[in-house]
Scaffold this active site. Structure first.
Site, PDB file in Angstrom:
ATOM      1  N   ARG A  46      26.844  37.974 -26.546  1.00 25.69           N
ATOM      2  CA  ARG A  46      25.648  38.365 -27.286  1.00 25.69           C
ATOM      3  C   ARG A  46      25.895  38.403 -28.785  1.00 25.69           C
ATOM      4  O   ARG A  46      26.979  38.789 -29.229  1.00 25.69           O
ATOM      5  CB  ARG A  46      25.165  39.738 -26.796  1.00 25.69           C
ATOM      6  CG  ARG A  46      24.705  39.723 -25.353  1.00 25.69           C
ATOM      7  CD  ARG A  46      24.471  41.123 -24.791  1.00 25.69           C
ATOM      8  NE  ARG A  46      23.956  41.037 -23.436  1.00 25.69           N
ATOM      9  CZ  ARG A  46      24.712  40.907 -22.344  1.00 25.69           C
ATOM     10  NH1 ARG A  46      26.036  40.866 -22.463  1.00 25.69           N
ATOM     11  NH2 ARG A  46      24.159  40.819 -21.150  1.00 25.69           N
ATOM     12  N   HIS A 104      24.672  33.773 -25.081  1.00 28.42           N
ATOM     13  CA  HIS A 104      25.270  32.544 -24.547  1.00 28.42           C
ATOM     14  C   HIS A 104      24.688  31.253 -25.131  1.00 28.42           C
ATOM     15  O   HIS A 104      24.440  30.288 -24.420  1.00 28.42           O
ATOM     16  CB  HIS A 104      25.134  32.520 -23.030  1.00 28.42           C
ATOM     17  CG  HIS A 104      26.035  33.487 -22.316  1.00 28.42           C
ATOM     18  ND1 HIS A 104      27.178  34.003 -22.887  1.00 28.42           N
ATOM     19  CD2 HIS A 104      25.949  34.023 -21.061  1.00 28.42           C
ATOM     20  CE1 HIS A 104      27.765  34.811 -21.999  1.00 28.42           C
ATOM     21  NE2 HIS A 104      27.053  34.847 -20.901  1.00 28.42           N
ATOM     22  N   HIS A 113      32.023  29.868 -17.570  1.00 30.85           N
ATOM     23  CA  HIS A 113      31.367  30.979 -16.872  1.00 30.85           C
ATOM     24  C   HIS A 113      31.393  30.793 -15.352  1.00 30.85           C
ATOM     25  O   HIS A 113      30.440  31.135 -14.661  1.00 30.85           O
ATOM     26  CB  HIS A 113      29.917  31.102 -17.360  1.00 30.85           C
ATOM     27  CG  HIS A 113      29.366  32.488 -17.335  1.00 30.85           C
ATOM     28  ND1 HIS A 113      29.040  33.134 -16.170  1.00 30.85           N
ATOM     29  CD2 HIS A 113      29.082  33.360 -18.334  1.00 30.85           C
ATOM     30  CE1 HIS A 113      28.549  34.334 -16.450  1.00 30.85           C
ATOM     31  NE2 HIS A 113      28.570  34.499 -17.767  1.00 30.85           N
ATOM     32  N   GLU A 122      36.008  35.373 -18.381  1.00 27.20           N
ATOM     33  CA  GLU A 122      35.627  34.487 -19.478  1.00 27.20           C
ATOM     34  C   GLU A 122      36.584  34.669 -20.658  1.00 27.20           C
ATOM     35  O   GLU A 122      36.456  35.623 -21.425  1.00 27.20           O
ATOM     36  CB  GLU A 122      34.189  34.783 -19.904  1.00 27.20           C
ATOM     37  CG  GLU A 122      33.188  34.742 -18.763  1.00 27.20           C
ATOM     38  CD  GLU A 122      31.922  35.513 -19.072  1.00 27.20           C
ATOM     39  OE1 GLU A 122      31.300  35.257 -20.134  1.00 27.20           O
ATOM     40  OE2 GLU A 122      31.555  36.402 -18.273  1.00 27.20           O
TER      41      GLU A 122
END
Length: 349
Positions: free
Chosen positions: A80, A105, A179, A313
């Site tokens: 974010r 993203h 992801h 991630e």
């Protein structure tokens, strides 16, 4: 070693292809040139049974309509960005707002939703596919024409390596990740609550109620965030720690790695015997335990539900542009962005 290609779907009149990399021992990775999405990753369990250990759809349309970033490359910036804006070299850039008040993203049409060019790779010790894409100046509000390459390679050691490279013709932001949702039970037959995770990390980033880093580093000691000696994912789900509750009863947190290229991330499923060891040059890994993974859709023959899989991630710290003490995600003109993460699968007998 074998590489195969077949049509997966069609987007705006353009064919979307899947590329399957397969080793003689059965280790197999399939990805598509839409979002560089990893759609299948087959590895043996302790009994030698090959099963898929990632969540995926078998139709392009499902990725477009339902996907919570299954298997995709994320960018230009993973995570974010607070208030969907940032300033760089005296100019303010406004980005699409697609997560509450914030940018998530890479926006509405991030790198996970574009078509990449594919080149097949075949060397003595590995095979792979290299995806390339030119992200034009202004795409999703970001400055600079950015040339990107993402390379997936596999070898006989059941190791998948993801390498990223990028250059820009002006200063911009770049912080890429993958992801993929992992479930080592195989074909999603169980949730991930009994998976055991070990992390070489003694701090994590505190999040606010919009899941944006506050800038504070919190110690993991004596909390459900301490994975240094290994713990089950379920312990965090059941935890009363305010940060676990904030994330939807689980984890959606960046963990600061204390070591690189040193087996710093280990995920194990005791029942299947499968384990995943990750090594990276990135400073942190975001652990997301599928706390929001639910909806009226099927994941092949599985119903979407919380804790069906988890993401690891590897990246730089989220919202780094707003925190000067975080590692920078600014890519200057003509600099080269590089990042590497390897995923090695093994079994306990």
């Amino acid at each position: 070693m074998d590489i195969s290609k077949k049509k997966f779907g069609e987007l705006d009149g353009k064919p979307i292809y899947s590329y399957t990399l397969k080793m003689a021992n059965g280790f197999e990775v399939t990805s598509i040139n839409y979002g560089c999405i990893i759609t299948d990753l087959k590895v043996p369990d302790a009994k030698g049974q090959l099963e898929n250990v990632v969540l995926e759809f078998d139709r392009l349309e499902d990725y477009q309509e339902y996907s919570p970033y299954f298997g995709a490359v994320i960018g230009r910036v993973a995570g974010r960005i607070n208030k969907a804006s940032f300033s760089l070299e005296g100019k303010t850039y406004n980005l699409p707002v697609n997560d509450g008040n914030n940018h998530l993203h890479g926006g509405n049409t991030g790198l996970d939703r574009v078509v990449w060019e594919a080149t097949l790779l075949e060397e003595k010790d590995f095979i792979g596919v290299e995806y390339s894409y030119l992200s034009p100046d202004g795409e999703e509000g970001y400055p600079g024409n950015v040339r990107l390459k993402v390379r997936y390679t596999i070898d006989n050691q059941c190791k998948l390596t993801i390498s990223y490279e990028g250059t820009s013709d002006q200063a911009t932001l770049l912080n890429l990740t993958n992801h993929t949702y992992f479930n080592l039970s195989g074909n999603g037959k169980r949730d991930i609550l009994q998976h055991v995770l070990t992390l070489k990390s003694d701090q994590f980033l505190e999040l606010n109620d919009e899941l944006i880093p506050t800038g504070e580093f919190l110690p993991v000691q004596n909390t459900a965030f301490d994975f240094q000696q290994g713990r089950t994912i379920e312990e965090g789900i059941l935890s009363t720690h305010p940060q676990n509750i904030l994330a939807g009863h689980g984890y959606d947190h960046p963990f600061i790695l204390t070591s690189n290229y040193n087996r710093e991330i280990l995920l194990e499923d005791p029942e299947s015997g499968r384990s995943l060891t990750m090594e990276t040059d990135e400073p942190c890994v975001v652990l997301y335990t599928g706390n929001q993974l639910a909806g009226d859709f099927k994941i092949r023959d599985l119903t979407a539900k919380k804790y069906l899989a988890l993401c690891l991630e590897t990246q730089k710290h989220p919202d780094a542009i707003h925190h000067s003490h975080f590692p920078s995600i600014v890519l200057n003109k003509n600099e080269v962005y590089r990042s590497h993460t390897s995923y090695t699968f093994s079994v306990s007998k």
